[in-house]
Motif scaffolding. Structure first.
Motif, PDB file in Angstrom:
ATOM      1  N   ASP A 256      -4.961   6.909 -10.557  1.00 20.61           N
ATOM      2  CA  ASP A 256      -5.779   6.319 -11.567  1.00 20.61           C
ATOM      3  C   ASP A 256      -7.169   6.440 -11.343  1.00 20.61           C
ATOM      4  N   ILE A 257      -7.550   6.499 -10.221  1.00 23.58           N
ATOM      5  CA  ILE A 257      -9.257   6.559  -9.957  1.00 23.58           C
ATOM      6  C   ILE A 257      -9.541   7.902 -10.823  1.00 23.58           C
ATOM      7  N   GLU A 258      -9.141   9.042 -10.183  1.00 21.65           N
ATOM      8  CA  GLU A 258      -9.557  10.275 -11.037  1.00 21.65           C
ATOM      9  C   GLU A 258      -9.487  10.083 -12.345  1.00 21.65           C
ATOM     10  N   PHE A 259      -8.399   9.470 -12.978  1.00 21.73           N
ATOM     11  CA  PHE A 259      -8.140   9.376 -14.451  1.00 21.73           C
ATOM     12  C   PHE A 259      -9.427   8.659 -15.091  1.00 21.73           C
ATOM     13  N   VAL A 260      -9.726   7.268 -14.434  1.00 20.18           N
ATOM     14  CA  VAL A 260     -10.904   6.818 -14.964  1.00 20.18           C
ATOM     15  C   VAL A 260     -11.999   7.555 -14.780  1.00 20.18           C
ATOM     16  N   LEU A 261     -12.392   8.175 -13.995  1.00 16.62           N
ATOM     17  CA  LEU A 261     -13.652   8.949 -13.691  1.00 16.62           C
ATOM     18  C   LEU A 261     -13.785  10.134 -14.895  1.00 16.62           C
ATOM     19  N   ARG A 262     -12.484  10.765 -15.090  1.00 12.82           N
ATOM     20  CA  ARG A 262     -12.504  11.662 -15.921  1.00 12.82           C
ATOM     21  C   ARG A 262     -12.453  11.353 -17.489  1.00 12.82           C
ATOM     22  N   ASN A 263     -12.216  10.183 -17.768  1.00 16.74           N
ATOM     23  CA  ASN A 263     -12.132   9.520 -19.032  1.00 16.74           C
ATOM     24  C   ASN A 263     -13.662   8.875 -19.513  1.00 16.74           C
TER      25      ASN A 263
ATOM     26  N   ILE B 179       0.755  -1.147  -0.162  1.00 13.10           N
ATOM     27  CA  ILE B 179      -0.067  -0.077   0.004  1.00 13.10           C
ATOM     28  C   ILE B 179       0.758   1.094  -0.081  1.00 13.10           C
ATOM     29  N   THR B 180       2.037   1.186   0.795  1.00 12.22           N
ATOM     30  CA  THR B 180       2.675   2.511   0.775  1.00 12.22           C
ATOM     31  C   THR B 180       3.384   2.636  -0.468  1.00 12.22           C
ATOM     32  N   ASP B 181       3.891   1.684  -0.990  1.00 11.10           N
ATOM     33  CA  ASP B 181       4.782   1.758  -2.182  1.00 11.10           C
ATOM     34  C   ASP B 181       3.895   1.957  -3.668  1.00 11.10           C
ATOM     35  N   ASN B 182       2.702   1.620  -3.597  1.00 11.61           N
ATOM     36  CA  ASN B 182       1.979   1.534  -4.761  1.00 11.61           C
ATOM     37  C   ASN B 182       0.647   2.551  -4.747  1.00 11.61           C
ATOM     38  N   ILE B 183       0.304   2.960  -3.664  1.00 10.14           N
ATOM     39  CA  ILE B 183      -0.849   3.927  -3.385  1.00 10.14           C
ATOM     40  C   ILE B 183      -0.503   4.968  -2.805  1.00 10.14           C
ATOM     41  N   PHE B 184       0.337   5.188  -1.586  1.00 11.56           N
ATOM     42  CA  PHE B 184       0.625   6.410  -0.764  1.00 11.56           C
ATOM     43  C   PHE B 184       1.869   6.930  -1.175  1.00 11.56           C
ATOM     44  N   ARG B 185       2.057   6.980  -2.551  1.00 21.21           N
ATOM     45  CA  ARG B 185       3.303   7.587  -2.902  1.00 21.21           C
ATOM     46  C   ARG B 185       2.798   8.688  -4.005  1.00 21.21           C
ATOM     47  N   LYS B 186       3.463   9.712  -3.883  1.00 20.80           N
ATOM     48  CA  LYS B 186       2.756  10.984  -4.855  1.00 20.80           C
ATOM     49  C   LYS B 186       3.198  10.483  -6.350  1.00 20.80           C
ATOM     50  N   ASP B 187       4.403   9.649  -6.461  1.00 22.56           N
ATOM     51  CA  ASP B 187       4.543   9.318  -8.057  1.00 22.56           C
ATOM     52  C   ASP B 187       3.886   8.064  -8.412  1.00 22.56           C
ATOM     53  N   SER B 188       3.128   7.388  -7.647  1.00 24.47           N
ATOM     54  CA  SER B 188       2.346   6.200  -7.944  1.00 24.47           C
ATOM     55  C   SER B 188       1.188   6.498  -8.799  1.00 24.47           C
TER      56      SER B 188
END
Length: 480
Positions: free
Chosen positions: A230-237, A216-225
């Motif tokens: 991706d959630i916002e990207f999916v909703l916008r598209n 979780i730390t490496d893949n979601i809670f990093r600002k460069d992850s």
């Protein structure tokens, strides 16, 4: 670079291969949300077969045609096409027609991008299919990530292509058993699936040797992850008004599951909430549940986020975005996630257990073949899972506990009390009771011999206890 593993999809691949062996022309629609594995499915299907996948982009029509010309010319080693190219979509489909006297796969990936640049494309394809292509051996695939656009462009009655497709595959996220088959460790599979869900690209991109906290730390809670955004990207598209959908999803993640609560919480009108909930259901991001044994039209329906990563992101990542942006993601995971992760996983464990039961239904490992299922609630009482057979008048009541040392006798007693409030065939039914937990208190039951599903069953009372090892056995059974 090694290819990513190909998880699940045996049913979809079998269907495509079966159609490939036939002699009839095929017009297959493959659609589903981004990163669900559509392109990978097509590429695996194309392996050792004649054909190619053409990937559309969001670019001008002239650039699209030029790129398709180059790729098709390379595939057919056609120097003349390299020099002249396709001048329009008519010439493109005419060329395919000339090459379709033998079986060939032509897959057009992200078809909606082409239509956005030329809305006459569906009509052009309709004309070629009706007059020429349906008399060939072509295996045409149209693929797209925008579920709404694919349905409106190809499958709805108003579309010029309505009635032309010979089959369709709505590719959904993987079931839990496929994630288990990849990770091989039942507890880690439950933890990972609860956070990342069943999107293949998410799971296969992870280092599954990591603990769930480190992951979780490496893949979601990093600002460069990329998963952080991706959630916002999916909703916008996918959606025209992402801020309203965002508000509704955030409200649901905060525990507002009825339409009234969502309306009050978001400040949106009832009509807007109704409309947007319907769209989110179509996109497979939200599900509407009614109590088991109750009509699907019941006004008692409640709304839940269906996608685990969406739920985890709204529950944990979104409230901590400011900390993540200040490089405090590690501390945020320790303080804001891990103390609550077990409770969160417990809620997802209910869905996982149901998914496993569905995966082994009909394999003679459960007490009966069930035709209806779901959770149940009424006037403050809840039952995690109910499974029933209309033909056999049998019903199984279940409670799921993501806990150790569970005292099953206490839970069974409460479950029996609640079961009497379920009116389904109450005077003429055979009842079974099941508790699923990580582990049980050693003194819970004097157990009989192992049953076929390796659970402990007290035969006279139709009671089944399944611990984490039994659940793993069920997963293996489902994968046979």
């Amino acid at each position: 670079m090694a290819k990513p593993p190909f998880l699940g999809r045996q049913s979809e691949m079998s269907s495509l291969n079966s159609r490939w062996k036939g002699k009839s022309p095929e017009f297959i629609v493959i659609y589903g949300r981004r990163r669900v594995g559509k392109s990978e499915l097509i590429d695996r299907f194309l392996n050792k077969k004649k054909g190619l996948r053409l990937l559309a982009r969001e670019e001008a029509k002239e650039l699209q045609l030029r790129r398709f010309s180059e790729e098709v010319a390379d595939y057919f080693n056609d120097d003349f096409l390299r020099k002249t190219g396709f001048s329009d979509w008519d010439s493109f489909f005419e060329y395919l027609y000339q090459k379709s006297d033998e079986r060939i796969i032509i897959a057009i990936d992200e078809f909606p991008y082409l239509v956005k640049e030329d809305n006459a494309l569906p009509s052009i394809l309709q004309s070629f299919w009706d007059l020429k292509l349906k008399y060939t051996k072509i295996f045409l695939i149209l693929c797209g990530s925008s579920i709404r656009m694919m349905e409106s462009m190809v499958m709805e009655y108003s579309s010029p292509l309505y009635g032309r497709r010979t089959g369709q595959i709505l590719l959904r996220p993987l079931h839990f058993i496929h994630i288990y088959d990849y990770i091989k460790d039942i507890k880690k599979s439950i933890n990972y699936f609860s956070v990342y869900g069943g999107i293949p690209a998410y799971i296969t991109g992870l280092n599954i040797s990591q603990s769930i906290e480190k992951s979780i730390t490496d893949n979601i809670f990093r600002k460069d992850s990329y998963l952080l955004r991706d959630i916002e990207f999916v909703l916008r598209n996918e959606l025209s008004e992402p801020r309203y959908y965002f508000s509704i999803l955030l409200s649901i993640s905060n525990g507002n599951h009825s339409q009234g609560l969502i309306t009050n919480d978001t400040g949106l009108s009832k009509g807007i909430v109704n409309k947007y909930l319907s769209t989110l259901i179509d996109l497979d991001l939200v599900t509407r549940k009614v109590p088991a044994t109750v009509s699907k039209r019941s006004h008692r329906g409640l709304y839940y986020i269906k996608d685990n990563l969406f739920l985890f992101w709204f529950r944990f990542a979104y409230p901590n975005v400011m900390l993540i942006e200040r490089d405090l993601g590690d501390a945020a995971v320790k303080k804001q996630v891990m103390p609550y992760l077990s409770d969160y996983t417990g809620l997802r464990f209910e869905e996982i257990a149901e998914d496993i039961f569905l995966s082994v239904n009909g394999r003679d490992v459960l007490p009966f073949f069930f035709t209806g299922w779901g959770s149940w609630w009424h006037k403050g009482e809840e039952i995690d899972g109910i499974y029933y057979s209309e033909t056999e008048n049998k019903i199984l009541f279940c409670e799921y506990k993501w806990q150790d040392n569970v005292k099953a006798d206490v839970l069974i007693r409460k479950l029996k009390e609640k079961s009497q409030k379920v009116s389904w065939n109450r005077d003429n039914r055979t009842e079974y009771f099941c508790i699923v937990a990580r582990s049980f208190n050693n003194g819970t039951w004097e157990t009989s011999e192992q049953t076929e599903i390796s659970g402990r069953e007290k035969e006279a009372e139709n009671i089944i206890l399944l611990d984490i090892n039994d659940i793993e056995i069920l997963c293996r059974k489902a994968l046979e």
